[in-house]
Design a protein around this motif. Structure first.
Motif, PDB file in Angstrom:
ATOM      1  N   GLU A   8       1.666  -5.896 -11.567  1.00 47.86           N
ATOM      2  CA  GLU A   8       2.797  -5.543 -10.712  1.00 47.86           C
ATOM      3  C   GLU A   8       2.760  -4.067 -10.326  1.00 47.86           C
ATOM      4  OE1 GLU A   8       7.672  -5.228 -11.063  1.00 47.86           O
ATOM      5  OE2 GLU A   8       6.576  -6.599 -12.372  1.00 47.86           O
ATOM      6  N   VAL A   9       2.516  -3.202 -11.289  1.00 55.47           N
ATOM      7  CA  VAL A   9       2.483  -1.763 -11.016  1.00 55.47           C
ATOM      8  C   VAL A   9       1.281  -1.404 -10.149  1.00 55.47           C
ATOM      9  CG1 VAL A   9       2.198   0.515 -12.084  1.00 55.47           C
ATOM     10  CG2 VAL A   9       3.761  -1.159 -13.097  1.00 55.47           C
ATOM     11  N   TYR A  10       0.142  -1.976 -10.484  1.00 55.19           N
ATOM     12  CA  TYR A  10      -1.103  -1.660  -9.781  1.00 55.19           C
ATOM     13  C   TYR A  10      -1.043  -2.109  -8.323  1.00 55.19           C
ATOM     14  CZ  TYR A  10      -6.190  -1.678  -8.971  1.00 55.19           C
ATOM     15  OH  TYR A  10      -7.450  -1.460  -8.480  1.00 55.19           O
ATOM     16  N   LEU A  11      -0.624  -3.345  -8.103  1.00 54.48           N
ATOM     17  CA  LEU A  11      -0.626  -3.889  -6.749  1.00 54.48           C
ATOM     18  C   LEU A  11       0.451  -3.266  -5.875  1.00 54.48           C
ATOM     19  CD1 LEU A  11      -1.288  -7.654  -7.513  1.00 54.48           C
ATOM     20  CD2 LEU A  11      -2.918  -5.940  -6.707  1.00 54.48           C
ATOM     21  N   ALA A  12       1.519  -2.738  -6.498  1.00 54.54           N
ATOM     22  CA  ALA A  12       2.593  -2.127  -5.719  1.00 54.54           C
ATOM     23  C   ALA A  12       2.104  -0.919  -4.935  1.00 54.54           C
ATOM     24  CB  ALA A  12       3.748  -1.730  -6.636  1.00 54.54           C
ATOM     25  N   LYS A  13       1.034  -0.303  -5.387  1.00 54.48           N
ATOM     26  CA  LYS A  13       0.496   0.880  -4.699  1.00 54.48           C
ATOM     27  C   LYS A  13      -0.629   0.512  -3.732  1.00 54.48           C
ATOM     28  CE  LYS A  13       3.343   3.669  -6.693  1.00 54.48           C
ATOM     29  NZ  LYS A  13       4.055   2.701  -7.548  1.00 54.48           N
ATOM     30  N   ARG A  14      -0.781  -0.751  -3.430  1.00 54.32           N
ATOM     31  CA  ARG A  14      -1.704  -1.256  -2.402  1.00 54.32           C
ATOM     32  C   ARG A  14      -3.116  -0.684  -2.585  1.00 54.32           C
ATOM     33  NH1 ARG A  14       0.792  -0.088   3.213  1.00 54.32           N
ATOM     34  NH2 ARG A  14      -0.667  -1.747   3.854  1.00 54.32           N
TER      35      ARG A  14
END
Length: 599
Positions: A252-258
């Motif tokens: 979730e955290v990783y993908l939120a920053k595209r």
């Protein structure tokens, strides 16, 4: 409202942390005067500001409610909020950022939600009309409106990323029960992570959290482009810390920053991994894009370039904090006494406090990421992620010097650690060294062990009498006493249950490992050199013993690089070419690790 001893206690306590934003926080206080509900108290915690904030607040005309201005040394937003909460008397705590202008009915709307049994309430935080115009302010306005639409359309389906301390109302008793905000996230004035972490704990406890779109506080946005880039750099490091604490949220955290956009995948992220180049490029990119933004603040191309540099700052922060956790081999250091034992038979096993500090600083400079025992356990037992160059620090025997000398070193450098106590010798001496002619050294008593635990160290077992367990007789009662009995004894002293064990003298065999497993041990440490990896036997975790002659230079780095499999008494006798190559390796390692964040 509560009444005790004739005194009316406020329903709401509003806590506002502030740092170097005098005008914004004064405007925030003025907005609070118009609240439609009472009683209420306001606590403003001035976190080391030097811009006259405290005097300006005290000079404000009297509000229709108590206003308390508290000053503390600059310690970060989390500690400021926790400090304010500790002074609050209200049943409900409302945390507002120092740039929030509360609508007159804010507390009234929040109060209605809490009366329905809600534990925590989040509201709408649109841009204040009087915010200085900029492309960043426009972006904040669009984000706030988009967030409101999303949450309303989804029926208030909140995620941890929605838990913002800009405006958060929570029951005071629940806030205290959860331990408040984790002060590690915003220590030293850094930015980010503490609100998401608190939200995760709210959700993990299945507490009732809602979004109230009519609970409004307008954000008076004054962040400059330069400060915005700095915040994103710090947010990258904060996200690494958050994922290390909550590894299940990695995706979730990783993908939120595209991370998989073309610019991030092909340029920004690869560049951020090159230590020296990323800093040089980032400096040039910051300087150039800030100049462009000043010259053409409304140009679409300037905004696009700015956000590419923003992404570079974020991923640079991620890399400088050790990188997003992933499966990596772990090194474990083993120390004994933190004393100068020169002139005694035990000299090799005494690392003086000054040398310990120099060693840990050296390892930090070459990019080591110090991990907690819990992180190590997750990585080895569950295949969890670790930051780059992970290292766990452990201490055998629990000598008194660990509390009186070692703890100050660990605390000042923020190095987590585990320590292993000899259960039947607590408060005594190292009798096992007498046969070697070793001088007696005092061991910590029960209160000393509890003090270590309060400071954050995990206390594991090290046998009951420190005998080599592989030499214990075949009588199962004796071996049971040395393993199960040792951990039971530690728990009886009020220490938290531990699932970690260090074999005395590193001695173990299948019979010993079976007994340790029966004691509920999940990780058992040897003194066999090597790396620890997920999938290996967790009851035979290798460790690298550190002795005094390892020093704080080449010998220690060589031992670390080879996981303890290669160490030598000195470097003066090494061939010149070996010394030259190691010198070049050390310089590269120091450059790679400069500025690395550790937890």
């Amino acid at each position: 409202m509560r009444v005790s001893s004739g005194r009316v206690h406020p329903r709401h306590s509003v806590v506002v942390p502030t740092f170097q934003r005098r005008d914004s926080v004064v405007a925030s206080l003025r907005a609070l005067r118009a609240q439609s509900v009472a009683p209420v108290e306001v606590i403003v915690v001035v976190d080391g500001s030097t811009d006259g904030t405290a005097d300006a607040l005290r000079a404000e005309a009297a509000a229709p409610f108590p206003v308390r201005v508290v000053e503390q040394p600059n310690s970060g937003a989390s500690r400021a909020r926790n400090h304010g909460a500790s002074l609050a008397a209200g049943e409900l705590l409302l945390f507002l950022d120092d740039d929030m202008l509360a609508a007159p009915d804010l507390l009234e709307v929040l109060d209605r939600a809490h009366q329905d049994g809600v534990d925590a309430v989040l509201g709408h935080i649109p841009l204040a009309p009087q915010s200085p115009p900029s492309f960043l302010a426009r972006g904040v306005a669009e984000w706030a409106e988009g967030r409101r639409r999303r949450l309303v359309d989804s029926g208030g389906a909140l995620t941890t990323a929605d838990l913002l301390t800009g405006q958060l109302s929570v029951r005071r008793d629940l806030f205290l029960a959860l331990g408040g905000f984790d002060e590690q996230f915003t220590r030293d004035g850094s930015f980010g992570g503490e609100d998401t972490d608190f939200g995760r704990r709210l959700f993990d406890g299945e507490h009732h959290v809602v979004f109230a779109p009519d609970a409004v506080s307008h954000q008076l946005y004054t962040v400059t482009p330069r400060a915005y880039l700095r915040q994103w750099h710090q947010a990258g490091a904060a996200d690494v810390g958050y994922v290390r604490k909550h590894p299940t949220d990695l995706a979730e955290v990783y993908l939120a920053k595209r991370p998989h956009t073309r610019s991030n995948r092909l340029v920004v992220r690869p560049l951020s991994r090159v230590p020296v180049l990323r800093d040089v490029v980032a400096l040039g990119a910051r300087t150039g894009v800030l100049a462009v933004v000043r010259a053409r603040p409304d140009a679409a191309t300037a905004a696009r370039a700015f956000f590419v540099v923003r992404n570079l700052e974020y991923w640079r922060g991620v890399e400088r904090a050790g990188g997003m956790p992933r499966p990596r081999p772990l090194r474990v250091l083993c120390y004994h006494a933190v004393s100068d034992l020169d002139g005694t038979r035990l000299r090799p096993y005494g690392v003086p406090p000054g040398l310990l500090r120099a060693q840990l600083r050296l390892l930090d400079r070459v990019g080591v990421s110090y991990v907690t025992p819990a992180e190590a356990a997750r990585a080895l037992l569950e295949g969890g992620g670790l930051p780059r160059r992970p290292l766990l620090v452990t201490f055998d025997d629990c000598y008194e010097d660990l509390l009186h000398e070692g703890l100050a070193v660990l605390g000042s450098l923020r190095v987590p650690a585990a320590a292993f106590a000899v259960a039947d010798r607590i408060g005594g001496t190292n009798q096992w060294d007498a046969r070697l002619g070793g001088d007696p050294l005092r061991l910590l008593d029960a209160e000393g062990l509890r003090a270590l635990e309060r400071a954050g160290l995990e206390i594991g077992g090290h046998g009951s009498t420190h005998v080599p367990l592989s030499e214990v007789s075949d009588d199962p009662v004796v071996l049971h006493h040395e393993t199960v009995g040792a951990l039971t004894r530690l728990r009886s002293l009020g220490l938290r249950p531990s699932r970690a064990f260090a074999y005395p003298h590193g001695a173990h065999d299948p019979r010993v490992r079976s007994s340790v497993a029966a004691a509920g041990v999940r990780l058992a440490f040897t003194v066999t050199p090597g790396w620890a990896r997920a999938g290996d036997d967790p009851l035979q975790v290798p460790r690298i013993e550190v002795v005094r002659d390892d020093g704080a230079g080449w010998r220690l780095l060589l031992k670390l690089a080879t996981a303890g499999r290669l160490s030598v008494p000195g470097v003066r006798q090494w061939p010149r070419e070996v010394r030259r190559r190691l010198g070049a390796w050390r310089r590269r390692s120091v450059r790679r690790g400069q500025g690395a964040h550790t937890r």
